[in-house]
Design a protein around this motif. Structure first.
Motif, PDB file in Angstrom:
ATOM      1  N   ALA A  56       0.855  -1.186   0.000  1.00 35.95           N
ATOM      2  CA  ALA A  56       0.000   0.000   0.000  1.00 35.95           C
ATOM      3  C   ALA A  56       0.887   1.231   0.000  1.00 35.95           C
ATOM      4  CB  ALA A  56      -0.914   0.014   1.227  1.00 35.95           C
ATOM      5  N   THR A  57       0.380   2.288  -0.599  1.00 34.62           N
ATOM      6  CA  THR A  57       1.080   3.571  -0.595  1.00 34.62           C
ATOM      7  C   THR A  57       0.462   4.471   0.471  1.00 34.62           C
ATOM      8  OG1 THR A  57      -0.386   4.387  -2.335  1.00 34.62           O
ATOM      9  CG2 THR A  57       1.713   3.436  -3.028  1.00 34.62           C
ATOM     10  N   PRO A  58       1.231   5.405   1.028  1.00 29.29           N
ATOM     11  CA  PRO A  58       0.718   6.209   2.147  1.00 29.29           C
ATOM     12  C   PRO A  58      -0.362   7.190   1.712  1.00 29.29           C
ATOM     13  CG  PRO A  58       2.904   6.950   1.506  1.00 29.29           C
ATOM     14  CD  PRO A  58       2.641   5.711   0.725  1.00 29.29           C
ATOM     15  N   GLN A  59      -1.377   7.343   2.574  1.00 32.82           N
ATOM     16  CA  GLN A  59      -2.371   8.389   2.365  1.00 32.82           C
ATOM     17  C   GLN A  59      -1.800   9.748   2.732  1.00 32.82           C
ATOM     18  OE1 GLN A  59      -6.028   7.566   4.461  1.00 32.82           O
ATOM     19  NE2 GLN A  59      -7.019   6.882   2.570  1.00 32.82           N
ATOM     20  N   SER A  60      -0.949   9.778   3.747  1.00 31.82           N
ATOM     21  CA  SER A  60      -0.343  11.041   4.170  1.00 31.82           C
ATOM     22  C   SER A  60       1.015  10.762   4.785  1.00 31.82           C
ATOM     23  CB  SER A  60      -1.241  11.763   5.194  1.00 31.82           C
ATOM     24  OG  SER A  60      -1.338  11.002   6.394  1.00 31.82           O
ATOM     25  N   ILE A  61       1.916  11.751   4.617  1.00 31.67           N
ATOM     26  CA  ILE A  61       3.255  11.709   5.208  1.00 31.67           C
ATOM     27  C   ILE A  61       3.466  13.050   5.892  1.00 31.67           C
ATOM     28  CG2 ILE A  61       5.733  11.485   4.789  1.00 31.67           C
ATOM     29  CD1 ILE A  61       5.121   9.899   2.287  1.00 31.67           C
ATOM     30  N   SER A  62       3.787  13.010   7.190  1.00 27.20           N
ATOM     31  CA  SER A  62       3.910  14.250   7.955  1.00 27.20           C
ATOM     32  C   SER A  62       5.215  14.255   8.739  1.00 27.20           C
ATOM     33  CB  SER A  62       2.722  14.403   8.909  1.00 27.20           C
ATOM     34  OG  SER A  62       2.894  15.529   9.751  1.00 27.20           O
ATOM     35  N   ASN A  63       6.004  15.336   8.567  1.00 24.66           N
ATOM     36  CA  ASN A  63       7.208  15.554   9.351  1.00 24.66           C
ATOM     37  C   ASN A  63       6.940  16.678  10.347  1.00 24.66           C
ATOM     38  OD1 ASN A  63       9.211  13.692   8.410  1.00 24.66           O
ATOM     39  ND2 ASN A  63       9.315  14.841   6.489  1.00 24.66           N
ATOM     40  N   PRO A  64       6.981  16.392  11.654  1.00 23.92           N
ATOM     41  CA  PRO A  64       6.720  17.437  12.649  1.00 23.92           C
ATOM     42  C   PRO A  64       7.712  18.589  12.536  1.00 23.92           C
ATOM     43  CG  PRO A  64       6.678  15.258  13.650  1.00 23.92           C
ATOM     44  CD  PRO A  64       7.216  15.083  12.272  1.00 23.92           C
ATOM     45  N   ALA A  65       7.318  19.756  13.058  1.00 25.70           N
ATOM     46  CA  ALA A  65       8.201  20.923  13.039  1.00 25.70           C
ATOM     47  C   ALA A  65       9.471  20.677  13.844  1.00 25.70           C
ATOM     48  CB  ALA A  65       7.458  22.145  13.571  1.00 25.70           C
ATOM     49  N   LEU A 109       3.281   8.410   9.194  1.00 25.56           N
ATOM     50  CA  LEU A 109       2.675   7.991   7.927  1.00 25.56           C
ATOM     51  C   LEU A 109       1.347   7.294   8.212  1.00 25.56           C
ATOM     52  CD1 LEU A 109       5.986   6.919   7.862  1.00 25.56           C
ATOM     53  CD2 LEU A 109       5.428   7.132   5.443  1.00 25.56           C
ATOM     54  N   THR A 110       0.373   7.523   7.346  1.00 24.80           N
ATOM     55  CA  THR A 110      -0.942   6.915   7.489  1.00 24.80           C
ATOM     56  C   THR A 110      -1.250   6.085   6.244  1.00 24.80           C
ATOM     57  OG1 THR A 110      -1.696   8.793   8.808  1.00 24.80           O
ATOM     58  CG2 THR A 110      -3.394   7.358   7.881  1.00 24.80           C
ATOM     59  N   PHE A 111      -1.783   4.852   6.473  1.00 24.92           N
ATOM     60  CA  PHE A 111      -2.120   3.950   5.379  1.00 24.92           C
ATOM     61  C   PHE A 111      -3.553   3.450   5.566  1.00 24.92           C
ATOM     62  CE2 PHE A 111       2.426   3.745   5.910  1.00 24.92           C
ATOM     63  CZ  PHE A 111       2.918   3.747   4.611  1.00 24.92           C
ATOM     64  N   GLN A 112      -4.257   3.295   4.452  1.00 22.17           N
ATOM     65  CA  GLN A 112      -5.625   2.765   4.462  1.00 22.17           C
ATOM     66  C   GLN A 112      -5.614   1.412   3.767  1.00 22.17           C
ATOM     67  OE1 GLN A 112      -8.578   4.422   5.721  1.00 22.17           O
ATOM     68  NE2 GLN A 112      -9.345   2.334   5.522  1.00 22.17           N
ATOM     69  N   LEU A 113      -6.046   0.381   4.471  1.00 26.44           N
ATOM     70  CA  LEU A 113      -6.100  -0.969   3.929  1.00 26.44           C
ATOM     71  C   LEU A 113      -7.551  -1.431   3.918  1.00 26.44           C
ATOM     72  CD1 LEU A 113      -3.087  -2.359   5.953  1.00 26.44           C
ATOM     73  CD2 LEU A 113      -3.079  -1.852   3.512  1.00 26.44           C
ATOM     74  N   ALA A 114      -7.993  -1.952   2.791  1.00 20.58           N
ATOM     75  CA  ALA A 114      -9.400  -2.351   2.639  1.00 20.58           C
ATOM     76  C   ALA A 114      -9.555  -3.858   2.791  1.00 20.58           C
ATOM     77  CB  ALA A 114      -9.915  -1.912   1.263  1.00 20.58           C
ATOM     78  N   ALA A 115     -10.659  -4.250   3.451  1.00 24.08           N
ATOM     79  CA  ALA A 115     -11.097  -5.642   3.539  1.00 24.08           C
ATOM     80  C   ALA A 115      -9.976  -6.554   4.033  1.00 24.08           C
ATOM     81  CB  ALA A 115     -11.627  -6.121   2.193  1.00 24.08           C
ATOM     82  N   VAL A 116      -9.446  -6.264   5.205  1.00 23.95           N
ATOM     83  CA  VAL A 116      -8.385  -7.086   5.779  1.00 23.95           C
ATOM     84  C   VAL A 116      -9.025  -8.290   6.480  1.00 23.95           C
ATOM     85  CG1 VAL A 116      -6.439  -7.153   7.380  1.00 23.95           C
ATOM     86  CG2 VAL A 116      -6.933  -5.063   6.081  1.00 23.95           C
ATOM     87  N   ALA A 117      -8.627  -9.487   6.092  1.00 27.46           N
ATOM     88  CA  ALA A 117      -9.171 -10.715   6.686  1.00 27.46           C
ATOM     89  C   ALA A 117      -8.473 -11.019   8.005  1.00 27.46           C
ATOM     90  CB  ALA A 117      -8.996 -11.873   5.706  1.00 27.46           C
ATOM     91  N   PRO A 118      -9.089 -11.817   8.866  1.00 28.30           N
ATOM     92  CA  PRO A 118      -8.438 -12.191  10.126  1.00 28.30           C
ATOM     93  C   PRO A 118      -7.095 -12.877   9.877  1.00 28.30           C
ATOM     94  CG  PRO A 118     -10.767 -12.756  10.184  1.00 28.30           C
ATOM     95  CD  PRO A 118     -10.472 -12.350   8.777  1.00 28.30           C
ATOM     96  N   GLY A 119      -6.155 -12.592  10.766  1.00 33.18           N
ATOM     97  CA  GLY A 119      -4.828 -13.182  10.650  1.00 33.18           C
ATOM     98  C   GLY A 119      -3.792 -12.312  11.326  1.00 33.18           C
TER      99      GLY A 119
END
Length: 413
Positions: free
Chosen positions: A352-361, A369-379
């Protein structure tokens, strides 16, 4: 070198050669005439056997156009290169009259090609007698005659440009004609001193170090902040030496003093906070080159060969447990991710590619970094972060056997 009569001298030498040699090869061609006309007008007013030698193209010789001419300049001097040319000729054969029932044009062409085959280099005496005042014979590179192979398409385009009907022909290249530049040579003044205070050049009997291999801790594929890597090689010493790490992501190379030692190995320590408070912003995860720079006092610096070195991102993952379905995952990365770096999350066997990348001041804080993953099965999913080809290490080596680190995996139920 040659003057501006060189092209005309080459053409007239070829004409004289054909005019003299062809009737000797075929005595029935004693009435042969050799002309230098464009093909569309070459046959006007002529009914006897004929060879038309037409210079249809002049091209620059790529091998000679940027070279200083031998015997023209000395070391340290500069001079404009000669005008280096290749001459392309079209030889067209004509029989007697317009019908050519006896195929005389074929005999003319065969005799002409045989002549050029037997004279692949223009003779010095032939060139000098061809045109008064030319000095083509004096250039140090001989003029060579080579057949040019042309496809049907090339012939069609060529004769279309001539705006006349096609006649039996053969193409040749004369190379190389060197026309001397008339611009002056630039020569530097004599050298008064060599080296500081005229002491001469500095010589050293030592040889640069040679790096052969890098060993990462725990057989990892990359080095993390706070870890040591061992570099094996020859003539290694930590005295008056630094490791120089370079990356296109850094504004300038970074020098690190080796751990004490030498011989066939040296240790590179990559400091992390709090030992190096600026480590997060000093480095970037990804691929580097590392070399050993030796700087003995009073002697020139010696730089070894370079080896590739990977600096792995150190990550934290949240949450470590989640319900099946869509998952929002947040990671921190140290060192900080820089603009333009390629970032990919490896979640189990998914990417997956990041939805957002943030470097604090605050430059002492890691990247978020934030990532969105769809339909993750148990495991249970090990998590890795790949930045510019360098992967984080999701393995815990503290036990008796390596295992996936619990804080770098997500349990989905």
């Amino acid at each position: 070198m040659s003057n501006v009569l060189a092209i005309a001298a080459a053409t007239r030498t070829l004409r004289n050669l054909l005019q003299l040699a062809v009737p000797q090869l075929d005595t029935d061609l004693s009435d042969l005439e050799v002309t230098l006309q464009p093909p569309d007008v070459a046959r006007k007013g002529i009914t006897k056997a004929q060879i038309n030698l037409y210079l249809y193209q002049v091209v620059a010789n790529a091998a000679w156009r940027n070279l200083d001419m031998p015997q023209q300049t000395r070391a340290g001097e500069t001079a404009p290169p000669a005008l280096a040319l290749n001459l392309h000729y079209l030889i067209t054969a004509y029989g007697r009259g317009e019908t050519d029932l006896d195929a005389v044009s074929h005999r003319v062409l065969a005799a002409a090609m045989s002549t050029l085959h037997d004279h692949p280099v223009l003779g010095v005496d032939d060139i000098r007698s061809a045109l008064t005042g030319n000095d083509l014979a004096d250039q140090f590179e001989r003029v060579r005659i080579t057949p040019l192979t042309q496809s049907v398409e090339e012939l069609s385009k060529l004769w279309t440009a001539f705006q006349t009907n096609y006649r039996m022909s053969a193409a040749y290249e004369a190379t190389v004609v060197l026309i001397d530049s008339r611009r002056p040579v630039r020569a530097p003044p004599p050298v008064l001193r060599r080296g500081p205070q005229g002491q001469g050049v500095v010589a050293t009997t030592g040889a640069a170090a040679m790096l052969d291999a890098i060993t990462y801790p725990n057989a990892q594929p990359a080095l993390r902040l706070g870890e040591d890597a061992t570099l094996q090689g020859r003539r290694l010493t930590a005295e008056h030496a630094v490791f120089r790490l370079s990356s296109p992501r850094l504004d300038a190379p970074v020098d690190i003093t080796p751990q004490p030692g030498g011989g066939d190995s040296l240790v590179l320590h990559l400091a992390a906070p709090p030992e190096d408070a600026d480590a997060f912003s000093r480095w970037a995860p990804g691929l580097y080159t590392v070399a050993l720079l030796q700087q003995p006092p009073g002697l020139p610096a010696l730089l070894s060969n370079e080896l590739p070195l990977a600096i792995a991102p150190t990550v934290t993952v949240a949450p470590n447990a989640a319900a099946a379905g869509d998952l929002l995952l947040q990671l921190t990365c140290a060192p900080r991710v820089r603009d333009g770096q390629r970032v990919v999350l490896l979640f189990g066997d998914r990417t997956a590619t990041p939805q957002s990348i943030s470097n604090p001041a605050d430059p002492h804080q890691p990247t978020t970094l934030t990532f969105q993953l769809a339909a993750v099965a148990p495991g249970t999913y090990p998590v890795r972060l790949r930045v510019d080809g360098a992967d984080s290490v999701p393995v815990d080596f503290s036990g008796s056997v390596p295992a996936f680190a619990p804080n770098q995996q997500v349990v989905v139920s």
